[in-house]
Write a protein that holds these residues in place. Structure first.
Motif, PDB file in Angstrom:
ATOM      1  N   ALA A  48      41.137  27.847  41.041  1.00  0.00           N
ATOM      2  CA  ALA A  48      41.603  27.124  39.852  1.00  0.00           C
ATOM      3  C   ALA A  48      43.126  27.042  39.838  1.00  0.00           C
ATOM      4  CB  ALA A  48      41.101  27.814  38.591  1.00  0.00           C
ATOM      5  N   GLU A  49      43.642  25.844  39.662  1.00  0.00           N
ATOM      6  CA  GLU A  49      45.088  25.626  39.685  1.00  0.00           C
ATOM      7  C   GLU A  49      45.805  26.287  38.515  1.00  0.00           C
ATOM      8  OE1 GLU A  49      45.979  21.498  40.083  1.00  0.00           O
ATOM      9  OE2 GLU A  49      44.645  21.247  41.802  1.00  0.00           O
ATOM     10  N   ASP A  50      45.179  26.334  37.359  1.00  0.00           N
ATOM     11  CA  ASP A  50      45.839  26.850  36.161  1.00  0.00           C
ATOM     12  C   ASP A  50      45.423  28.281  35.812  1.00  0.00           C
ATOM     13  OD1 ASP A  50      43.247  26.246  35.485  1.00  0.00           O
ATOM     14  OD2 ASP A  50      43.744  25.360  33.565  1.00  0.00           O
ATOM     15  N   CYS A  51      44.944  29.040  36.798  1.00  0.00           N
ATOM     16  CA  CYS A  51      44.443  30.382  36.549  1.00  0.00           C
ATOM     17  C   CYS A  51      45.287  31.406  37.301  1.00  0.00           C
ATOM     18  CB  CYS A  51      42.987  30.467  37.003  1.00  0.00           C
ATOM     19  SG  CYS A  51      42.230  32.039  36.638  1.00  0.00           S
ATOM     20  N   ASP A  52      45.755  32.419  36.589  1.00  0.00           N
ATOM     21  CA  ASP A  52      46.558  33.442  37.240  1.00  0.00           C
ATOM     22  C   ASP A  52      45.852  34.801  37.268  1.00  0.00           C
ATOM     23  OD1 ASP A  52      46.711  34.055  34.578  1.00  0.00           O
ATOM     24  OD2 ASP A  52      48.899  34.150  34.481  1.00  0.00           O
ATOM     25  N   ILE A  53      44.537  34.801  37.114  1.00  0.00           N
ATOM     26  CA  ILE A  53      43.772  36.042  37.159  1.00  0.00           C
ATOM     27  C   ILE A  53      43.266  36.281  38.581  1.00  0.00           C
ATOM     28  CG2 ILE A  53      41.581  34.944  36.537  1.00  0.00           C
ATOM     29  CD1 ILE A  53      40.901  37.505  34.945  1.00  0.00           C
ATOM     30  N   ASP A  54      43.272  37.529  39.004  1.00  0.00           N
ATOM     31  CA  ASP A  54      42.715  37.895  40.304  1.00  0.00           C
ATOM     32  C   ASP A  54      41.195  37.726  40.236  1.00  0.00           C
ATOM     33  OD1 ASP A  54      41.438  39.870  42.264  1.00  0.00           O
ATOM     34  OD2 ASP A  54      43.560  40.014  42.846  1.00  0.00           O
ATOM     35  N   GLU A  55      40.632  37.101  41.230  1.00  0.00           N
ATOM     36  CA  GLU A  55      39.177  36.840  41.276  1.00  0.00           C
ATOM     37  C   GLU A  55      38.372  38.128  41.049  1.00  0.00           C
ATOM     38  OE1 GLU A  55      35.768  34.229  42.376  1.00  0.00           O
ATOM     39  OE2 GLU A  55      37.836  33.703  42.021  1.00  0.00           O
ATOM     40  N   ARG A  56      38.842  39.242  41.597  1.00  0.00           N
ATOM     41  CA  ARG A  56      38.111  40.512  41.453  1.00  0.00           C
ATOM     42  C   ARG A  56      38.107  40.977  40.009  1.00  0.00           C
ATOM     43  NH1 ARG A  56      41.689  42.846  46.208  1.00  0.00           N
ATOM     44  NH2 ARG A  56      43.118  41.627  44.932  1.00  0.00           N
ATOM     45  N   ASP A  57      39.226  40.824  39.311  1.00  0.00           N
ATOM     46  CA  ASP A  57      39.281  41.194  37.896  1.00  0.00           C
ATOM     47  C   ASP A  57      38.387  40.274  37.062  1.00  0.00           C
ATOM     48  OD1 ASP A  57      41.125  43.264  38.362  1.00  0.00           O
ATOM     49  OD2 ASP A  57      42.826  41.894  38.154  1.00  0.00           O
ATOM     50  N   ALA A  58      38.355  39.007  37.417  1.00  0.00           N
ATOM     51  CA  ALA A  58      37.517  38.053  36.693  1.00  0.00           C
ATOM     52  C   ALA A  58      36.048  38.426  36.821  1.00  0.00           C
ATOM     53  CB  ALA A  58      37.765  36.633  37.213  1.00  0.00           C
ATOM     54  N   TRP A  59      35.620  38.835  38.014  1.00  0.00           N
ATOM     55  CA  TRP A  59      34.229  39.254  38.194  1.00  0.00           C
ATOM     56  C   TRP A  59      33.935  40.531  37.409  1.00  0.00           C
ATOM     57  CZ3 TRP A  59      29.960  36.917  39.684  1.00  0.00           C
ATOM     58  CH2 TRP A  59      30.085  35.696  40.339  1.00  0.00           C
ATOM     59  N   GLY A  60      34.916  41.434  37.327  1.00  0.00           N
ATOM     60  CA  GLY A  60      34.729  42.631  36.509  1.00  0.00           C
ATOM     61  C   GLY A  60      34.509  42.276  35.053  1.00  0.00           C
TER      62      GLY A  60
END
Length: 110
Positions: A48-60
């Motif tokens: 995602a272009e407008d997302c600054d969250i780490d994918e691993r944190d998002a899955w958590g």
């Protein structure tokens, strides 16, 4: 038999997704042939272009929110205390994350 399984086991698409063209199914889990079968939509946050969250944190966060939904459903269907249910699921999650009960196989598919 497959038709019977489809009719009996298909979960409805949540009503809150209606009208959102960006809605995505993130995880699908089946128990079949005595094992867990999983399909994941990986890369959604990373790409995602407008997302600054780490994918691993998002899955958590996604898994934590899922636990909340499970606890709420178990409270409604069984009368179990939500906080106790969350604590029990969390303990089990940590235990089984360190020592999985099954074999993890499969490949990343784009």
């Amino acid at each position: 038999m497959a038709q019977h399984l489809t009719r009996r086991c298909t979960r409805p698409i949540p009503t809150g997704t209606a009208g959102d063209d960006a809605a995505r199914e993130m995880i699908r889990i089946w128990l079949a042939h005595d094992s867990l079968n999983v399909s994941l939509h990986l890369g959604m946050w990373e790409d995602a272009e407008d997302c600054d969250i780490d994918e691993r944190d998002a899955w958590g966060e996604l898994l934590a929110d899922t636990v909340q939904h499970i606890a709420n459903g178990m409270h409604q269907s069984h009368g179990w205390d939500k906080e106790q249910t969350i604590a029990r699921i969390t303990r089990s999650l940590i235990k089984h994350s360190k020592c999985p009960t099954g074999t993890i196989t499969g490949n990343y598919v784009e």
